[in-house]
Scaffold this active site. Structure first.
Site, mmCIF file in Angstrom:
data_model
loop_
_atom_site.group_PDB
_atom_site.id
_atom_site.type_symbol
_atom_site.label_atom_id
_atom_site.label_comp_id
_atom_site.label_asym_id
_atom_site.label_seq_id
_atom_site.Cartn_x
_atom_site.Cartn_y
_atom_site.Cartn_z
ATOM 1 N N ALA A 1 -8.761 -10.690 5.567
ATOM 2 C CA ALA A 1 -9.436 -9.227 5.411
ATOM 3 C C ALA A 1 -9.111 -8.405 5.783
ATOM 4 O O ALA A 1 -7.930 -8.690 6.683
ATOM 5 C CB ALA A 1 -10.819 -9.842 5.389
ATOM 6 N N HIS A 2 -9.791 -7.206 5.585
ATOM 7 C CA HIS A 2 -9.386 -5.469 6.275
ATOM 8 C C HIS A 2 -9.185 -5.264 7.082
ATOM 9 O O HIS A 2 -10.496 -5.861 8.338
ATOM 10 C CB HIS A 2 -10.088 -4.120 6.092
ATOM 11 C CG HIS A 2 -11.761 -5.254 5.500
ATOM 12 N ND1 HIS A 2 -12.806 -3.721 4.691
ATOM 13 C CD2 HIS A 2 -12.598 -5.677 6.003
ATOM 14 C CE1 HIS A 2 -13.571 -4.340 4.850
ATOM 15 N NE2 HIS A 2 -14.000 -5.109 6.211
ATOM 16 N N ASN A 3 -8.417 -4.817 7.479
ATOM 17 C CA ASN A 3 -7.543 -4.260 9.370
ATOM 18 C C ASN A 3 -7.964 -5.779 10.301
ATOM 19 O O ASN A 3 -8.123 -5.448 11.359
ATOM 20 C CB ASN A 3 -9.746 -3.709 9.707
ATOM 21 C CG ASN A 3 -9.459 -2.077 9.300
ATOM 22 O OD1 ASN A 3 -10.373 -2.148 8.649
ATOM 23 N ND2 ASN A 3 -8.569 -0.886 9.684
#
Length: 329
Positions: free
Chosen positions: A238-240
């Site tokens: 997922a993001h980051n």
């Protein structure tokens, strides 16, 4: 590739035991191997196959107890890593695709090196930087401003969104999506408003990403995968998220947003990591485990929520005895 057992032993610094002139032309599993084929025994539980295998040569440990006459062995320090080395040599000897096939699209400001390969129906956006020896197979999409390092292989049907950075000597397998929007939505009345995902994905050198794996771009900043890390098929990053060096993740693992994972972790299939947690170095996490909280270094975890693997094993024994305990008078 065809060679004799003697020549093979010289390549891998091994010791031949048996017919050194037997000819070899391929590889096979020990239970299926036939004349002319090379196989190996690395795990002692497969040792009994030495009695029945029809392989021409078996790679074994230096101290392997041979109980069968007439089979040719090559004794090496580590049969598994030796086999990996031989398979790489065999693979590198195959003809490699070259040139730019048509039709394909190459955007303004993108100048492919002379020794790269771009397959038919690939789309290469504007201002893309391609390193020496890059291979982009048919039907792949490379978004504007993407950077791809030297000798990286992008298999057919890969989608790399704009602005992402891929290192040297990487392999990205078919169906992988790099840089799609992270799952960011803000509650708004009776629904949700999309939060623009303005960051990138950065992948370091020597990373391999399996088929249909997704690595989402950051909300801002970057989603990062460190040098030498290997992702199996069907994984969600997922993001980051930030993943360190030399990790291995098995299929269907999911890593929620902003989680940080250190170096040299081994993660089994279907493991779930909660978001915004930190995982240290050199952990071994068993299949289907759930990781809801921070994890230190050098842990052996199993279960949901994950606990020490020995504690999990004891708990399973107790659970099997619950019926007996309840039925006591």
């Amino acid at each position: 590739m065809e060679l004799t057992a003697r020549e093979l032993a010289a390549l891998v610094d091994g010791q031949v035991e048996g017919d050194a002139d037997v000819k070899l032309h391929g590889f096979a599993k020990i239970e299926e191997a036939g004349p002319g084929e090379i196989t190996f025994i690395a795990n002692p539980k497969y040792g009994h196959y030495i009695e029945t295998t029809q392989a021409a040569v078996v790679l074994v440990n230096e101290d392997f107890p041979n109980t069968r006459e007439g089979v040719t062995l090559i004794r090496v320090k580590d049969p598994y890593s030796t086999l990996a080395h031989l398979l790489k040599l065999a693979e590198s000897s195959k003809p490699q695709p070259k040139g730019i096939e048509q039709p394909c699209h190459i955007g303004e400001g993108t100048e492919p090196p002379s020794n790269c390969y771009i397959g038919a129906f690939a789309y290469i956006g504007k201002g893309v930087s391609l390193g020496e020896g890059v291979k982009i197979y048919p039907h792949s999409y490379i978004g504007d401003g993407t950077i791809i390092g030297r000798n990286t292989v992008i298999r057919s049907g890969v989608q790399i969104y704009e602005g992402c950075r891929i290192g040297n000597d990487c392999i990205i397998h078919s169906g992988a999506v790099i840089g799609a929007d992270g799952f960011g939505f803000a509650p708004a009345g009776s629904g949700y408003d999309k939060i623009p995902q303005t960051g990138i994905v950065e992948i370091a050198d020597n990373v391999e990403i399996g088929a249909n794996t997704c690595v989402d771009r950051a909300t801002f900043g970057r989603t990062y995968i460190g040098e030498g890390t290997k992702l199996d098929n069907l994984i969600q990053v997922a993001h980051n998220v930030s993943i360190g060096k030399a990790n291995v993740f098995a299929s269907q693992t999911g890593i929620a947003g902003s989680t940080k994972i250190g170096d040299m972790n081994m993660v089994g299939g279907q493991v779930g990591f909660a978001g915004h947690i930190t995982v240290g170095d050199r952990n071994a996490i068993g299949a289907q485990s759930g990781i809801p909280n921070n994890v230190g270094d050098d842990k052996r975890l199993l279960g949901y929520p994950a606990v020490d693997a020995r504690q999990f094993a004891r708990t399973q024994v107790y659970l099997k005895k619950l019926n007996e305990l309840f039925n006591r008078k």
